[in-house]
Design an enzyme around this catalytic site. Sequence first.
Site, PDB file in Angstrom:
ATOM      1  N   ASP A 134      54.938 -45.844 -18.785  1.00 28.59           N
ATOM      2  CA  ASP A 134      55.396 -46.504 -19.756  1.00 28.59           C
ATOM      3  C   ASP A 134      55.007 -48.150 -19.796  1.00 28.59           C
ATOM      4  OD1 ASP A 134      57.342 -44.927 -20.180  1.00 28.59           O
ATOM      5  OD2 ASP A 134      58.609 -45.319 -18.273  1.00 28.59           O
TER       6      ASP A 134
ATOM      7  N   LYS B  45      51.124 -47.249 -23.714  1.00 22.98           N
ATOM      8  CA  LYS B  45      50.105 -46.262 -23.973  1.00 22.98           C
ATOM      9  C   LYS B  45      50.135 -46.150 -25.638  1.00 22.98           C
ATOM     10  CE  LYS B  45      51.035 -43.574 -20.677  1.00 22.98           C
ATOM     11  NZ  LYS B  45      52.325 -44.320 -20.042  1.00 22.98           N
TER      12      LYS B  45
ATOM     13  N   GLY C 164      57.205 -40.267 -23.063  1.00 25.06           N
ATOM     14  CA  GLY C 164      57.810 -40.912 -24.391  1.00 25.06           C
ATOM     15  C   GLY C 164      56.981 -42.058 -24.815  1.00 25.06           C
ATOM     16  N   HIS C 165      56.271 -41.961 -25.596  1.00 22.96           N
ATOM     17  CA  HIS C 165      55.381 -42.976 -26.115  1.00 22.96           C
ATOM     18  C   HIS C 165      55.892 -43.704 -27.151  1.00 22.96           C
ATOM     19  CE1 HIS C 165      51.868 -41.017 -23.833  1.00 22.96           C
ATOM     20  NE2 HIS C 165      52.857 -41.231 -23.157  1.00 22.96           N
TER      21      HIS C 165
ATOM     22  N   GLN D   4      52.138 -40.646 -18.645  1.00 20.57           N
ATOM     23  CA  GLN D   4      52.321 -40.854 -17.345  1.00 20.57           C
ATOM     24  C   GLN D   4      51.467 -42.322 -16.762  1.00 20.57           C
ATOM     25  OE1 GLN D   4      52.320 -37.176 -17.584  1.00 20.57           O
ATOM     26  NE2 GLN D   4      54.339 -37.869 -18.429  1.00 20.57           N
TER      27      GLN D   4
HETATM   28  P1  GDP Z   1      54.220 -45.656 -22.922  1.00 23.76           P
HETATM   29  O1  GDP Z   1      54.984 -44.456 -22.366  1.00 23.76           O
HETATM   30  O2  GDP Z   1      53.087 -45.977 -21.884  1.00 23.76           O
HETATM   31  O3  GDP Z   1      53.673 -45.273 -24.301  1.00 23.76           O
HETATM   32  O4  GDP Z   1      55.484 -46.767 -23.122  1.00 23.76           O
HETATM   33  P2  GDP Z   1      56.744 -46.444 -23.579  1.00 23.76           P
HETATM   34  O5  GDP Z   1      56.971 -46.599 -25.069  1.00 23.76           O
HETATM   35  O6  GDP Z   1      57.507 -45.630 -22.899  1.00 23.76           O
HETATM   36  O7  GDP Z   1      57.243 -48.050 -23.235  1.00 23.76           O
HETATM   37  C1  GDP Z   1      56.790 -49.227 -23.457  1.00 23.76           C
HETATM   38  C2  GDP Z   1      57.948 -50.035 -24.230  1.00 23.76           C
HETATM   39  O8  GDP Z   1      57.494 -51.401 -24.248  1.00 23.76           O
HETATM   40  C3  GDP Z   1      58.220 -49.410 -25.797  1.00 23.76           C
HETATM   41  O9  GDP Z   1      59.761 -49.706 -25.944  1.00 23.76           O
HETATM   42  C4  GDP Z   1      57.372 -50.554 -26.359  1.00 23.76           C
HETATM   43  O10 GDP Z   1      57.936 -50.575 -27.876  1.00 23.76           O
HETATM   44  C5  GDP Z   1      57.601 -51.659 -25.670  1.00 23.76           C
HETATM   45  N1  GDP Z   1      56.374 -52.401 -25.897  1.00 23.76           N
HETATM   46  C6  GDP Z   1      55.070 -52.293 -25.864  1.00 23.76           C
HETATM   47  N2  GDP Z   1      54.352 -53.184 -25.988  1.00 23.76           N
HETATM   48  C7  GDP Z   1      55.069 -54.489 -26.042  1.00 23.76           C
HETATM   49  C8  GDP Z   1      55.077 -55.643 -25.880  1.00 23.76           C
HETATM   50  O11 GDP Z   1      54.108 -56.263 -25.655  1.00 23.76           O
HETATM   51  N3  GDP Z   1      56.250 -56.705 -25.804  1.00 23.76           N
HETATM   52  C9  GDP Z   1      57.022 -56.116 -25.884  1.00 23.76           C
HETATM   53  N4  GDP Z   1      58.261 -57.068 -25.899  1.00 23.76           N
HETATM   54  N5  GDP Z   1      57.497 -54.753 -25.804  1.00 23.76           N
HETATM   55  C10 GDP Z   1      56.536 -53.953 -25.806  1.00 23.76           C
HETATM   56  P1  IMO Z   2      54.974 -41.857 -19.926  1.00 22.44           P
HETATM   57  O1  IMO Z   2      53.948 -40.990 -20.481  1.00 22.44           O
HETATM   58  C1  IMO Z   2      57.230 -43.048 -16.585  1.00 22.44           C
HETATM   59  C2  IMO Z   2      58.386 -39.819 -13.554  1.00 22.44           C
HETATM   60  C3  IMO Z   2      59.736 -39.674 -13.390  1.00 22.44           C
HETATM   61  C4  IMO Z   2      59.668 -39.055 -12.213  1.00 22.44           C
HETATM   62  C5  IMO Z   2      58.321 -38.478 -11.924  1.00 22.44           C
HETATM   63  C6  IMO Z   2      58.205 -36.967 -12.084  1.00 22.44           C
HETATM   64  O2  IMO Z   2      56.001 -42.107 -21.102  1.00 22.44           O
HETATM   65  O3  IMO Z   2      54.447 -43.215 -19.287  1.00 22.44           O
HETATM   66  P2  IMO Z   2      58.448 -35.104 -14.122  1.00 22.44           P
HETATM   67  O4  IMO Z   2      59.674 -34.886 -15.039  1.00 22.44           O
HETATM   68  O5  IMO Z   2      57.071 -35.426 -14.609  1.00 22.44           O
HETATM   69  O6  IMO Z   2      58.179 -34.109 -12.887  1.00 22.44           O
HETATM   70  O7  IMO Z   2      59.080 -36.658 -13.105  1.00 22.44           O
HETATM   71  O8  IMO Z   2      57.388 -38.989 -12.924  1.00 22.44           O
HETATM   72  N1  IMO Z   2      57.688 -39.888 -15.142  1.00 22.44           N
HETATM   73  C7  IMO Z   2      57.506 -40.994 -15.760  1.00 22.44           C
HETATM   74  N2  IMO Z   2      57.664 -42.266 -15.557  1.00 22.44           N
HETATM   75  N3  IMO Z   2      56.789 -42.697 -17.764  1.00 22.44           N
HETATM   76  C8  IMO Z   2      56.493 -41.227 -17.932  1.00 22.44           C
HETATM   77  O9  IMO Z   2      55.752 -40.678 -19.114  1.00 22.44           O
HETATM   78  C9  IMO Z   2      56.639 -40.339 -17.236  1.00 22.44           C
HETATM   79  N4  IMO Z   2      56.606 -38.962 -17.250  1.00 22.44           N
HETATM   80  C10 IMO Z   2      57.340 -38.710 -15.886  1.00 22.44           C
HETATM   81  O10 IMO Z   2      60.570 -40.439 -13.777  1.00 22.44           O
HETATM   82  O11 IMO Z   2      59.507 -40.198 -11.223  1.00 22.44           O
HETATM   83 MG    MG Z   3      56.924 -43.614 -21.788  1.00 22.15          MG
END
Ligand code: GDP
Ligand code: IMO
Ligand code: MG
Length: 444
Positions: free
Chosen positions: A13, A16, A40-41, A224
């Site tokens: 998270d 990416k 979840g991207h 991840q």
């Molecule tokens: P990923 O899994 O690495 O793609 O990241 P996620 O989408 O799960 O989580 C990142 C969260 O931060 C999302 O809700 C994005 O919309 C938000 N986000 C990304 N970059 C920024 C930033 O620079 N500032 C803020 N406030 N939110 C951001």
């Molecule tokens: P993105 O791509 C954050 C974590 C779960 C748990 C561990 C194992 O959005 O960054 P799993 O279901 O993969 O067997 O769970 O990994 N986890 C993540 N945490 N971002 C993710 O994906 C994750 N995918 C799995 O919360 O701790």
């Molecule tokens: Mg994510």
Amino acid sequence: MANVVIVGMQWGDEGKGKIVDLLCPAFDGVVRYQGGHNAGHTVKFKDRHFSLQLIPSGILHPEMVCVLGNGMVVAPDALLSELGRLYEAGVRFDGRLFVSNRAHVLLPCHAVLDRAREEARGAGRIGTTSRGIGPAYEGKASRYGLRMVDLFAPDLEDRLRLLLSRIQVELESLGADEPLQQPAAYVDLVSGWAERLRPSLRDTEQLLNGWIKEGKALLLEGAQGSLLDIDHGTYPFVTSSSSTAGGACTGTGVPPTKIDGVIGVLKAYTTRVGGGPFPSELTDATGEFLRSRGNEFGTVTGRPRRTGWLDLAVLRTSAMLNGLDEIAITKLDVLDDFDEIPVCVSYKLNGETLSTFPPDRRSLETAEPVLRTFKGWKRSTVGIVEWADMPQEARDYIDFIEAEIEAPVTIVSTGPRREETIVRSHPQLDLLTSGRLGRVLAER
Ligand code: GDP
Ligand code: IMO
Ligand code: MG
């Protein structure tokens, strides 16, 4: 033309999805190399908001080809619903979305087992996303798994029977009472999904290597984060795939000699979802503030993310494992209101100072973070797009990270949307974007 891996440097998270989407104009295709719908991207631009789980974050650029690589575990039902949601949102992907024939299939029985195991672990649960990721990768390693191509095999029912019986035995030993469907019913269900996905299935390693030969540039999108990697992460509190950059080769069939660089994505502080050690965690009101200010709730499960200060032991390890060429920092704006911003620079453990990440859980749980405190900038950085407009204190914070990790910070994200990003001029970034940085800036 450069082929580049994008990798998360912490526990996932990091943002990416945003960085992949931002850089797309410099590439011809995006490939996911591991994981499944545990990811979840988030991608936001203008008034649009997308959350992608299995589909590469390049899908929102109409020219981009997108590939689900062989290293992924793909739940056909989840993929079909995601495609449906995208279609309803107006995204068209005919002829530009491909799924590896060799990707493993994640079935509902894998999720049933994942949940039953977590239940049985009680307080020691991993806190998985309960999608069935671990059981699906285990099926692959035990060689009774099914790949996409196997869904069309004449002995599908026998293979499903074997897979279901293995899972059933474990469910019974765990005392789980959720019944699995009979193999024949499973065949109908699975064959229906397979037929709908058939037009997208390809030998993607052939496709990708062919494109590289033609001079196309590929972005390999990690899911991840490095500390969730099955080998290098905080085992057993990890996911079941190789999320570090090394996984990009085995998970796509693109050889190491064709990878030109790696960009690490790091959040300006740290978060983690689920269980496991987190030395710089804040369990107090400050942690709560970071969570609400950063909207730190899981994209997939909605679970509150644990929060803490930036941890350089994590980042140094991650930078080394991934061989980073450059760094994108996200969510800097979340730190706007702090008077002081501490950073964990090392750990104190049994009287010793550690600057890298120890392998065992006990050390990680007892390691005391050594903090260095930075002065906050106390003004909004939301939406800043020029480095020159950044407050000096924010620049100091970034310069420090850059010096500690020994890689340039070329991208600074100042908000969730594509537009809210600083892209810094740097020869390394020019190289990795194949001289197309102008296009990235034009679409930002
Ligand atoms: P990923 O899994 O690495 O793609 O990241 P996620 O989408 O799960 O989580 C990142 C969260 O931060 C999302 O809700 C994005 O919309 C938000 N986000 C990304 N970059 C920024 C930033 O620079 N500032 C803020 N406030 N939110 C951001
Ligand atoms: P993105 O791509 C954050 C974590 C779960 C748990 C561990 C194992 O959005 O960054 P799993 O279901 O993969 O067997 O769970 O990994 N986890 C993540 N945490 N971002 C993710 O994906 C994750 N995918 C799995 O919360 O701790
Ligand atoms: Mg994510």
